[in-house]
Write an enzyme that holds these catalytic residues in place. Structure first.
Site, mmCIF file in Angstrom:
data_model
loop_
_atom_site.group_PDB
_atom_site.id
_atom_site.type_symbol
_atom_site.label_atom_id
_atom_site.label_comp_id
_atom_site.label_asym_id
_atom_site.label_seq_id
_atom_site.Cartn_x
_atom_site.Cartn_y
_atom_site.Cartn_z
ATOM 1 N N SER A 101 0.824 -1.207 0.000
ATOM 2 C CA SER A 101 0.000 0.000 0.000
ATOM 3 C C SER A 101 0.858 1.256 0.000
ATOM 4 O O SER A 101 1.733 1.426 0.856
ATOM 5 C CB SER A 101 -0.903 -0.002 1.236
ATOM 6 O OG SER A 101 -1.397 1.282 1.503
ATOM 7 N N GLY A 102 0.585 2.161 -0.941
ATOM 8 C CA GLY A 102 1.255 3.452 -0.943
ATOM 9 C C GLY A 102 0.954 4.242 0.321
ATOM 10 O O GLY A 102 1.797 5.016 0.796
ATOM 11 N N ASP A 184 1.509 -0.788 -5.262
ATOM 12 C CA ASP A 184 0.855 0.501 -5.503
ATOM 13 C C ASP A 184 1.882 1.532 -5.986
ATOM 14 O O ASP A 184 2.815 1.865 -5.262
ATOM 15 C CB ASP A 184 0.212 0.950 -4.184
ATOM 16 C CG ASP A 184 -0.615 2.212 -4.315
ATOM 17 O OD1 ASP A 184 -0.713 2.752 -5.429
ATOM 18 O OD2 ASP A 184 -1.179 2.649 -3.292
ATOM 19 N N CYS A 222 -5.434 10.516 -0.898
ATOM 20 C CA CYS A 222 -5.914 9.191 -0.524
ATOM 21 C C CYS A 222 -7.293 8.968 -1.132
ATOM 22 O O CYS A 222 -8.111 9.887 -1.204
ATOM 23 C CB CYS A 222 -5.993 9.073 0.993
ATOM 24 S SG CYS A 222 -6.745 7.523 1.563
ATOM 25 N N HIS A 224 -9.853 7.747 -0.041
ATOM 26 C CA HIS A 224 -10.989 7.942 0.857
ATOM 27 C C HIS A 224 -10.992 9.338 1.474
ATOM 28 O O HIS A 224 -11.594 9.553 2.526
ATOM 29 C CB HIS A 224 -10.989 6.855 1.933
ATOM 30 C CG HIS A 224 -11.248 5.497 1.369
ATOM 31 N ND1 HIS A 224 -12.506 5.058 1.032
ATOM 32 C CD2 HIS A 224 -10.404 4.499 1.034
ATOM 33 C CE1 HIS A 224 -12.421 3.845 0.531
ATOM 34 N NE2 HIS A 224 -11.162 3.484 0.519
ATOM 35 N N ASN A 382 -11.056 -3.750 0.445
ATOM 36 C CA ASN A 382 -11.869 -3.945 1.653
ATOM 37 C C ASN A 382 -11.287 -3.026 2.737
ATOM 38 O O ASN A 382 -10.672 -3.471 3.697
ATOM 39 C CB ASN A 382 -11.820 -5.403 2.118
ATOM 40 C CG ASN A 382 -12.404 -6.347 1.088
ATOM 41 O OD1 ASN A 382 -13.100 -5.942 0.172
ATOM 42 N ND2 ASN A 382 -12.107 -7.625 1.236
ATOM 43 N N SER A 383 -11.517 -1.762 2.575
ATOM 44 C CA SER A 383 -10.736 -0.739 3.267
ATOM 45 C C SER A 383 -11.082 -0.568 4.741
ATOM 46 O O SER A 383 -12.259 -0.533 5.110
ATOM 47 C CB SER A 383 -10.931 0.596 2.558
ATOM 48 O OG SER A 383 -10.254 1.627 3.242
ATOM 49 N N SER A 385 -10.877 2.155 5.980
ATOM 50 C CA SER A 385 -11.473 3.488 6.001
ATOM 51 C C SER A 385 -13.001 3.418 6.088
ATOM 52 O O SER A 385 -13.649 4.416 6.393
ATOM 53 C CB SER A 385 -11.068 4.277 4.750
ATOM 54 O OG SER A 385 -9.685 4.545 4.746
#
Length: 531
Positions: A101-102, A184, A222, A224, A382-383, A385
């Protein structure tokens, strides 16, 4: 002949050819070290894992229950322990990947310290983490094989020929912990040349799948968060091409490109593309812009831009920062156009960033995409966030209300409240959550489920639990009861942390190199023998 025994014979023949100079070299030790170092370069890994991923994609096309999954990992050890756990609990690493993940690179791996997810971290941190993850996964292979070699030696000493053959077969058919990493690259870290150069570094480190998003690189946010700015399709296609050229240059023909669209939550663009003819891709993109009709020259202010839409002049709404707004309610249409365009221009998989985990919403967009590209497949975030508990309780509430069921005992806005935990609605919401992967893959074209930031949160939670007890009245019991005792009883390899770090492998190597003169760490006084 087994591969293991063949390697022994080849090493023996090579030693013999040296006329006595290599008599201190033991052929079986050579075979063991080769088995423990199956992948010698990152490109070896990229080619191997790309082939695996392509096979998984083909299997999913035939049977949508064969989806794949991953967890985001921010350190090599975390990725290693995750894959060891998958293999130990489920007997195989098949269809289990790692996600890089970035967001976590920015938050946890930057030399600047914790950073927001805005492509502000060093781009070299991404390939460095890929290389680190694979270093730890390869070490997991070496450790497990090392234990098999010791079992083999013990079986030989006991004269158990059947056990010896079983172990040789087990070594020959060893399943590696090395699995695909979906990496990413954010929005490409600059122009298409920058994207190409970084892609090469990531592939050389072992990445077989690169995920790139259609945000503007220097305005990246981001997925989200608010303020997302997308780029025209032509710009994004150029970056897809850049990634593909990097794969092809390095001989990774099966390399996978995941094209992510943030259009569902992005209401801005940074430029208006040039249309060559009515109805082309640029014109379609422009048609979604928020505009004001131009009735006369007085409607056009100094510096305004005027475009022609359906034969009439319009003025795009431009913000003080020069960005252009899209019309409200066009997000899903733009997502569908993004996805179809990406797949028709070289992308292999899609990523649609949504604001909630809703199978119906995702399926609605994917089914429209499949009308143009029938084998379209999704990577889905499947965040963490999302407030999963609240989202699914509200989804059940809405479904029950639509069915005409009495939901008067529930406050839809307050369903996160613990007072609802033991209710029928909460239990049903948990079932929906439990089935999300299966339902999403069966009905919404989700080939790969990932959680972007899970190990960030598990590290925070486990550390909080330990700190609370250890620095409180429980003292050392908090560690012994909740950590070490659990490691022992659950059979976690890392309880023997010296072995996990390679101490036993090092002892064996010393014996290979120095024979009986080797000074080893694993003797009777090693406290690791207590476990």
């Amino acid at each position: 002949m087994s591969n293991y025994m063949k390697d022994i014979e080849e090493a023996a023949a090579l030693r013999k050819s040296q006329g006595g100079k290599w008599d201190h070299i033991t052929p079986e030790y050579v075979a063991r070290m080769r088995a423990q170092n199956r992948f010698q370069t990152g490109l070896d890994i990229a080619r191997y894992t790309a082939k695996l991923m392509r096979e998984d994609m083909a299997e999913y096309d035939k049977d949508h229950s064969k989806y794949t999954q991953s967890l985001g990992c921010w350190h090599g050890f975390v990725g290693q322990q995750k894959m060891m756990a998958v293999k130990r609990h489920h007997g195989t690493t098949k269809r289990s990947y790692l996600y890089l993940s970035g967001w976590m690179v920015a938050a946890m791996r930057s030399e600047f310290g914790p950073l927001p997810d805005q492509s502000m971290h060093e781009k070299t941190a991404v390939p460095s983490l890929i290389e680190e993850l694979y270093t730890f996964l390869k070490q997991a292979d070496a450790r497990e094989l090392n234990h098999m070699f010791h079992e083999l030696d013990e079986a030989r000493e006991a004269g158990d020929d059947k056990k010896v053959q079983e172990l040789i077969d087990k070594i020959d058919n060893f399943e590696t912990h090395v699995v695909p990493i979906i990496a990413d690259i954010d929005a490409g870290f600059g122009n298409e040349e920058a994207t190409y150069l970084l892609s090469k570094k990531m592939i050389e480190a072992g990445a077989c799948a690169i995920q790139i998003e259609n945000q503007v690189s220097d305005a990246k946010q981001c997925g989200h968060q608010a303020g997302k700015v997308t780029c025209p399709h032509e710009d994004f296609i150029a970056k897809i091409n850049a990634v593909r050229y990097a794969f092809l240059e390095l001989g990774v023909e099966d390399g996978v490109i995941v094209a992510r669209t943030d259009s569902l939550g992005a209401g801005l663009t940074h430029k208006i593309p040039v249309s060559q003819e009515p109805g082309d891709l640029a014109a379609t993109y422009t048609s979604y812009l928020k505009t004001e009709p131009v009735k006369s020259a007085e409607d056009v202010l100094e510096g305004d831009m005027v475009i022609k839409k359906k034969g009439e002049l319009h003025k795009p709404v431009r913000l003080p920062n020069g960005l252009y707004e899209f019309q409200e309610g066009t997000g899903e249409d733009r997502v569908v156009l993004d996805c179809i365009t990406s797949l028709k221009n070289g992308a292999d998989l899609l990523w649609i960033e949504t604001e909630k985990p809703h199978v119906g919403q995702i399926a609605g967009m994917v089914n429209r995409i499949k009308e143009e590209v029938p084998d379209a497949k999704l990577v889905y975030n499947n965040s963490p966030s999302f407030n999963w508990t609240l989202n699914f309780r509200q989804q059940v509430f809405d479904a029950w209300k639509e069915e005409g069921r009495d939901v008067s005992q529930y406050d839809r806005a307050d369903l996160m409240n613990s007072k609802y935990d033991d209710t029928e609605l909460a239990a049903e919401a948990d079932r929906w959550t439990q089935n999300f992967q299966r339902d999403g893959s069966q009905h919404a074209g989700i080939f790969h489920h990932l959680i972007t930031l899970p190990t960030y949160h598990t590290a925070a939670l486990s550390t909080d639990n330990l700190a609370k007890g250890y620095f409180g009245e429980e003292g050392m019991l908090a560690y012994v009861r909740d950590v070490q005792r659990q490691e022992i009883r659950k059979g976690l390899a890392c309880v023997k942390h010296q072995d996990m770090a390679g101490s036993n492998i090092g002892d064996d190597h010393k014996e290979y190199f120095a024979g009986e003169a080797a000074l080893k760490a694993g003797g009777k006084d090693n406290t690791m023998n207590q476990f």
